[in-house]
Design a protein around this motif. Structure first.
Motif, PDB file in Angstrom:
ATOM      1  N   GLU A  68       0.298   0.944  -8.365  1.00 45.06           N
ATOM      2  CA  GLU A  68       1.217   1.148  -7.242  1.00 45.06           C
ATOM      3  C   GLU A  68       2.191  -0.027  -7.121  1.00 45.06           C
ATOM      4  OE1 GLU A  68      -0.836   1.898  -3.615  1.00 45.06           O
ATOM      5  OE2 GLU A  68      -1.961   3.602  -4.407  1.00 45.06           O
ATOM      6  N   ASP A  76       1.701   8.245 -12.780  1.00 48.77           N
ATOM      7  CA  ASP A  76       0.785   9.380 -12.611  1.00 48.77           C
ATOM      8  C   ASP A  76      -0.019   9.623 -13.886  1.00 48.77           C
ATOM      9  OD1 ASP A  76       1.459   9.884  -9.994  1.00 48.77           O
ATOM     10  OD2 ASP A  76       2.997  11.364 -10.479  1.00 48.77           O
ATOM     11  N   GLN A  83      -4.313  -0.047  -7.395  1.00 56.20           N
ATOM     12  CA  GLN A  83      -3.384  -0.819  -6.575  1.00 56.20           C
ATOM     13  C   GLN A  83      -2.358  -1.540  -7.446  1.00 56.20           C
ATOM     14  OE1 GLN A  83      -6.644  -2.989  -4.717  1.00 56.20           O
ATOM     15  NE2 GLN A  83      -6.147  -2.092  -2.737  1.00 56.20           N
ATOM     16  N   ALA A 108       7.455   6.501 -11.560  1.00 57.30           N
ATOM     17  CA  ALA A 108       6.449   7.259 -10.814  1.00 57.30           C
ATOM     18  C   ALA A 108       5.726   8.246 -11.727  1.00 57.30           C
ATOM     19  CB  ALA A 108       7.106   7.991  -9.645  1.00 57.30           C
ATOM     20  N   ASP A 166       6.295  -0.100  -7.386  1.00 64.07           N
ATOM     21  CA  ASP A 166       7.161  -0.704  -6.360  1.00 64.07           C
ATOM     22  C   ASP A 166       8.116  -1.727  -6.969  1.00 64.07           C
ATOM     23  OD1 ASP A 166       5.948   0.810  -4.420  1.00 64.07           O
ATOM     24  OD2 ASP A 166       4.548  -0.772  -3.805  1.00 64.07           O
ATOM     25  N   ARG A 185      -2.707   6.933 -14.074  1.00 63.41           N
ATOM     26  CA  ARG A 185      -3.799   7.213 -13.136  1.00 63.41           C
ATOM     27  C   ARG A 185      -4.728   8.296 -13.700  1.00 63.41           C
ATOM     28  NH1 ARG A 185       0.633   7.408  -9.476  1.00 63.41           N
ATOM     29  NH2 ARG A 185       0.857   5.471  -8.273  1.00 63.41           N
TER      30      ARG A 185
END
Length: 641
Positions: free
Chosen positions: A565, A579, A562, A575, A569, A582
């Motif tokens: 993310e 990735d 979270q 992005a 934002d 993650r």
């Protein structure tokens, strides 16, 4: 409650089929007999103590419904969402068809989020049953419920014959779904939709376009809210009332993935897809009726456990974990499932601790409080019970006597929580980061002063405390107090940039090792040659960097995924880089879980060190890429110094 909120809730009540069509005077008289209640997240309500309680309607929020028999065993029945109600089993009694109400079972509701509910007593139900439209509404609801009961009963008998007491963990969406899915064209009328639902006895219809592509779904709730309650008279089509934001699952998704999707997004209907093709549909009830008894039994084991039973819960969770690992469920998803179980266990321990003090004559909490986890439990990484990391926050008192009473009570509660968690298998923290320690409990003002002290005196000890603290996650207590606490922490950290600077400097002193020719030289030691500590060299730096960047960007109190993310934002991470992070996070977690679980099975001491001679070449390549990514994240943070 604000006057505007009051009016909104009363309009929702008046628009309900039970009250719709009544005059203002009649409605005022009826509503005066009802009771509007506000419930906090995690609060539990015992319902059906008597038949006179009538129906219970969720106006805002959601709740899990458990049924408890006279032996005290609880089973999860369903999830109530906005506009839904329970209590229909006593309707026959209200109509005079039975002399005695049902008294074999009672219901327990656990509030999933802050909610408003309306208790509609039997006296009101009996009056409204004189209205034909209300009788028709209740008849329809009871018919649907009866059909669900028979479907669930039949499925359980079938599963009992097929599986006995075994654990059918490997079932997938395609084994559970209704197929084919009933569809309707995007330009179909509301009347067509309603007739299709009646014809097939279903509560949702999938909406497709000219190319037969799934574009939305219409549920009974959509019909009630967007057609009946709205009072719209224009000809409406599926495109006007459908839910456009869809959550889907693959036909190959495991049972656990589907269940998590229902919980995560709060939906009750899930289209099942193969690629871009719609192949079926799952409802939440459908999933529960086909649940495997073992995994749901863990929830029951937690909910009914007493202090003496707590050790059993850990073993039950370990059984689920063993099957998830054996079935090769993804690491992230495995942790989502296990974290939910551990969260329930931790909440249950706190609840038992409160009950224990009450039974000892110490009373109930004198002021609202919130309880937080830190460390791996807060980050959702605790696949096996470890040591305790948690703290307590309680509301400020209005006078010295009340403050003294609060301090004394929460000192006792902190010790009770530690005692119950220890009974459940959580070892006491060697660093004493637990709510029975004065430094890890206090009022809002205490915590504000504590954070100020850490910031002013940025010692190594305070920086360590800050790292542990910043992973906090709210788990039990009053949501309003939690929001107040989070705002205070955010405001305090905004004015503590020097403290964040020193925290970042610590990362500079502990660079993530890079996988090159001199890599092994970093780990040369008599017994640690060619080893890497996955926790020390990968997970800790990753968490610390995300925590500091999160505070800088005002994103905090979340799990790592979270946080990532939130940083995307806030434009702090691209992005693409997100990735990569993650993937690195999952690689590190997977390595840690697989290694630790195998050591657990062999009865060896659990460590987070990996010996390179014991892993394959492709695993080394994965670890190299993972470490490179964490190193890049660390470099990004250090560049901000």
């Amino acid at each position: 409650m604000l006057e505007s909120e009051h009016r909104t809730l009363y309009k929702k009540i008046h628009d309900q089929p039970l009250f719709k069509g009544t005059s203002n005077d009649e409605f005022t008289g009826l509503i005066a007999e009802c009771e509007l209640k506000y419930f906090q997240s995690s609060e539990k309500i015992i319902y059906f103590k008597t038949a006179e309680e009538g129906l219970f309607l969720i106006l805002e929020g959601s709740a899990e419904v458990f049924i408890e028999n006279n032996k005290g065993l609880s089973v999860l029945l369903e999830v109530l969402q906005e506009g839904e109600m329970i209590g229909f089993s006593h309707i026959a009694h209200y109509l005079g068809e039975t002399v005695h109400p049902l008294d074999k079972h009672r219901l327990e509701l656990e509030i999933m989020e802050d909610s408003f509910g309306l208790q509609i007593p039997a006296s009101v139900i009996k009056k409204r049953l004189l209205d034909d439209s209300v009788r028709e509404f209740i008849l329809r609801k009871m018919a649907i419920r009866l059909g669900n009961v028979y479907a669930s009963l039949g499925e359980q008998v079938k599963l009992g014959d097929e599986w006995g007491e075994s654990e059918p963990f490997v079932r997938r969406a395609q084994d559970l779904m209704s197929s084919p899915a009933i569809t309707i064209h995007i330009d179909a009328s509301v009347e067509e939709i309603a007739n299709l639902m009646i014809e097939h006895s279903i509560s949702s219809v999938m909406v497709v376009d000219d190319a037969n592509k799934l574009v939305g779904l219409v549920t009974e709730k959509d019909l009630v809210q967007r057609v009946i309650a709205s009072g719209r008279t224009l000809p409406l089509k599926a495109r006007d009332i459908m839910t456009k934001k869809l959550y889907t699952v693959s036909q190959n998704a495991y049972y656990y993935e589907v269940l998590s999707t229902f919980y995560k997004y709060g939906v009750k209907h899930l289209p099942v897809v193969e690629g871009e093709s719609l192949v079926g549909v799952l409802t939440f009830h459908n999933l529960l009726s086909k649940r495997d008894r073992g995994s749901m039994g863990v929830l029951n084991t937690i909910e009914i456990s007493s202090y003496g039973d707590l050790p059993i819960v850990r073993e039950a969770i370990y059984d689920v974990l063993s099957n998830l690992i054996q079935d090769e469920i993804s690491t992230i998803h495995t942790l989502e499932i296990i974290t939910r179980l551990y969260d329930r266990l931790a909440r249950h321990c706190v609840k038992l601790a409160v009950q224990s003090l009450e039974s000892q004559g110490k009373g109930l909490p004198p002021v609202p409080f919130s309880w937080y986890q830190m460390g791996s439990g807060a980050r959702g990484e605790q696949f096996m019970v470890t040591d305790q990391d948690h703290f307590l926050v309680y509301a400020d008192s209005t006078n010295k006597n009340e403050r003294k009473r609060s301090d004394k009570y929460f000192s006792l509660l902190g010790e009770e929580i530690v005692r119950h968690l220890e009974k459940a298998g959580y070892a006491r923290c060697a660093g004493k980061m637990m709510s029975n320690e004065a430094i890890w409990r206090g009022s809002l003002s205490d915590w504000q002063n504590r954070l100020q002290t850490w910031a002013i005196k940025a010692t190594d000890e305070h920086i360590l405390l800050g790292y542990n603290f910043l992973s906090f996650r709210f788990l039990y207590g009053q949501s309003a107090l939690n929001e107040h606490f989070k705002r205070m922490v955010q405001d305090q950290l905004k004015s503590s940039q020097t403290f964040l600077y020193y925290m970042a400097l610590k990362e500079k002193d502990h660079p993530v090792p890079q996988f090159n020719e001199s890599f092994f030289s970093l780990f040369r030691g008599k017994e640690k040659r060619e080893m890497i500590d996955i926790k020390l060299h990968a997970l800790f730096p990753l968490h610390h960097c995300l925590q500091i960047l999160g505070v800088i960007k005002n994103v905090m109190g979340d799990k790592p995924l979270q946080l990532i993310e939130g940083l995307v934002d806030k434009k702090e991470l691209s992005a693409e880089f997100a990735d990569d992070i993650r993937h690195a996070y999952e690689v590190a977690l997977s390595a840690r879980i697989q290694m630790s679980w195998q050591k657990h099975l062999r009865g060896e001491k659990i460590t987070t060190e990996i010996k390179f001679a014991s892993i394959r070449r492709w695993q080394r390549a994965e670890l190299k890429t993972m470490l490179d990514t964490v190193h890049s994240l660390q470099s990004r943070l250090l560049a901000k110094l």
